[in-house]
Write a protein that holds these residues in place. Structure first.
Motif, short mmCIF file in Angstrom:
data_model
loop_
_atom_site.label_atom_id
_atom_site.label_comp_id
_atom_site.label_asym_id
_atom_site.label_seq_id
_atom_site.Cartn_x
_atom_site.Cartn_y
_atom_site.Cartn_z
N UNK A 245 0.83 -1.20 0.00
CA UNK A 245 0.00 0.00 0.00
C UNK A 245 0.87 1.25 0.00
N UNK A 246 0.47 2.26 -0.75
CA UNK A 246 1.25 3.49 -0.89
C UNK A 246 0.31 4.70 -0.80
N UNK A 247 0.68 5.66 0.01
CA UNK A 247 -0.11 6.89 0.14
C UNK A 247 0.85 8.05 0.39
N UNK A 248 0.37 9.25 0.15
CA UNK A 248 1.17 10.44 0.44
C UNK A 248 0.59 11.14 1.66
N UNK A 249 1.45 11.45 2.60
CA UNK A 249 1.04 12.15 3.82
C UNK A 249 1.38 13.63 3.69
N UNK A 250 0.55 14.47 4.31
CA UNK A 250 0.75 15.92 4.27
C UNK A 250 0.60 16.50 5.67
N UNK A 251 1.32 17.59 5.93
CA UNK A 251 1.05 18.41 7.10
C UNK A 251 0.14 19.53 6.64
N UNK A 252 -1.06 19.59 7.19
CA UNK A 252 -2.04 20.59 6.75
C UNK A 252 -2.57 21.37 7.95
N UNK A 282 -9.13 22.49 4.49
CA UNK A 282 -7.75 22.49 5.00
C UNK A 282 -6.81 23.07 3.95
N UNK A 283 -5.65 23.51 4.41
CA UNK A 283 -4.66 24.11 3.53
C UNK A 283 -3.33 23.36 3.64
N UNK A 284 -2.68 23.19 2.51
CA UNK A 284 -1.31 22.69 2.47
C UNK A 284 -0.44 23.85 2.02
N UNK A 285 0.53 24.21 2.84
CA UNK A 285 1.36 25.37 2.55
C UNK A 285 2.74 24.95 2.05
N UNK A 286 3.24 25.68 1.07
CA UNK A 286 4.56 25.39 0.50
C UNK A 286 5.70 25.96 1.33
N UNK A 287 5.40 26.93 2.19
CA UNK A 287 6.43 27.52 3.04
C UNK A 287 5.77 28.04 4.31
N UNK A 288 6.60 28.43 5.28
CA UNK A 288 6.10 28.76 6.60
C UNK A 288 5.26 30.05 6.64
N UNK A 289 5.36 30.87 5.61
CA UNK A 289 4.57 32.10 5.57
C UNK A 289 3.11 31.87 5.24
N UNK A 290 2.76 30.66 4.82
CA UNK A 290 1.38 30.37 4.40
C UNK A 290 0.34 30.61 5.47
#
Length: 306
Positions: A245-252, A282-290
């Protein structure tokens, strides 16, 4: 789709004497990479040292027609890691891939855990990853090419009872990856995380039923690893994988709310906690300013209504 190959590439795999690392090293070599098989040869808790395991994997690679050298560097010791990198450069003149896989376990509940055991696990997993990455970073910058994978864990992403030390180290790799993704981008250095569960000596006594454990092969994890160090790899990806099984995890982050100055009280936060916690958006941010941009936009929208 063309086969993923590593002809002409040089890879370092730490903790490659057994388990996931051995699987990674063998697969990289089978697809054309020249491999430094690094393994301290220690027990699961980090005690002892022997080059036998690394040499055994090197022999397997060479018998199959590949190129490899064994190395026993302790990943927590910068001078030993520097010597390993120097040996690879002397042998092959470049380093394209680093797989940070070395690790130990010293599981106990936090109440019973000595801080020495907490520090030892942090040193191997987190500092070992940083030391090895630092040792190849400038080489990869000069080449304008590099692929780095760090081995995280469901323990770091989600938590496991009795692994405060291990989970802390594995979670810290997320911040490490995020920063190096930004710093390495213009040099085509791509960095990703694996969050694997597999049948290895690290999981042999976790009480997983044998019929399930048998499906959790190291080779299933290696398939994801090979993609993450390939020419067309993504960067800043966390790939969770086990048993095919394969999935992508995100910090959102949730969308959140805005409170004007006169309402910024703990009572109002408590009253609107369900709204703050809602995962409807929810939001996924590319950098800490998001997150800051999100909150400032809410404040500005509120100001326009006043």
């Amino acid at each position: 789709m063309a086969d993923i190959r590593f002809d002409g590439k040089v890879a370092i795999v730490t903790g490659a004497g057994a388990g996931l690392g051995r699987s990674h090293a063998l697969a990289l070599a089978a697809r054309g990479a020249k491999v430094v098989v690094n393994d301290l040869g220690a027990a699961r808790d980090g005690a002892g040292a022997s080059l036998t395991a690394a040499q055994s994997v090197v022999e397997e690679i060479r018998k199959a027609g590949g190129e490899a050298i064994a190395d026993g560097a302790n990943v927590t010791k910068p001078d030993e890691v520097a010597a390993m990198v120097e040996a690879a450069m002397k042998q092959w003149g470049r380093i394209d891939i680093l797989v940070n896989n070395a690790g130990i376990l010293r599981d106990k509940t936090f109440a019973k855990m000595d801080l020495a055991d907490f520090r030892a696990v942090i040193d191997v997993h987190l500092m070992g990853t940083a030391i090895c990455t630092k040792a190849v970073w400038e080489i990869m910058r000069q080449q304008n090419y590099g692929r780095v994978v760090c081995t995280s864990s469901p323990s770091g992403l989600h938590g496991i009872f009795g692994q405060a030390n291990y989970g802390a180290a594995k979670a810290a790799m997320i911040g490490f990856m995020n920063a190096l993704h930004l710093e390495g981008a213009k040099y085509d250095i791509r960095i990703n995380l694996l969050s694997p569960s597999a049948k290895t000596r690290m999981t042999e006594d976790l009480g997983i039923p044998p019929e399930i454990l048998d499906r959790m092969t190291p080779e299933a994890i290696t398939a994801a690893l090979l993609f993450l160090v390939s020419e067309d790899a993504p960067s800043r990806a966390i790939v969770s994988c086990a048993a095919g099984g394969y999935a992508r995890a995100f910090v959102v982050e949730t969308d959140g709310i805005y409170l004007p100055p006169e309402e910024q009280t703990p009572e109002n936060i408590a009253a609107r906690w369900d709204e703050i916690s809602s995962t409807e958006k929810v939001h996924y941010y590319e950098a800490s300013g998001g997150p800051t941009a999100n909150f400032l936009a809410k404040a500005q929208a509120a100001a326009r209504k006043e």
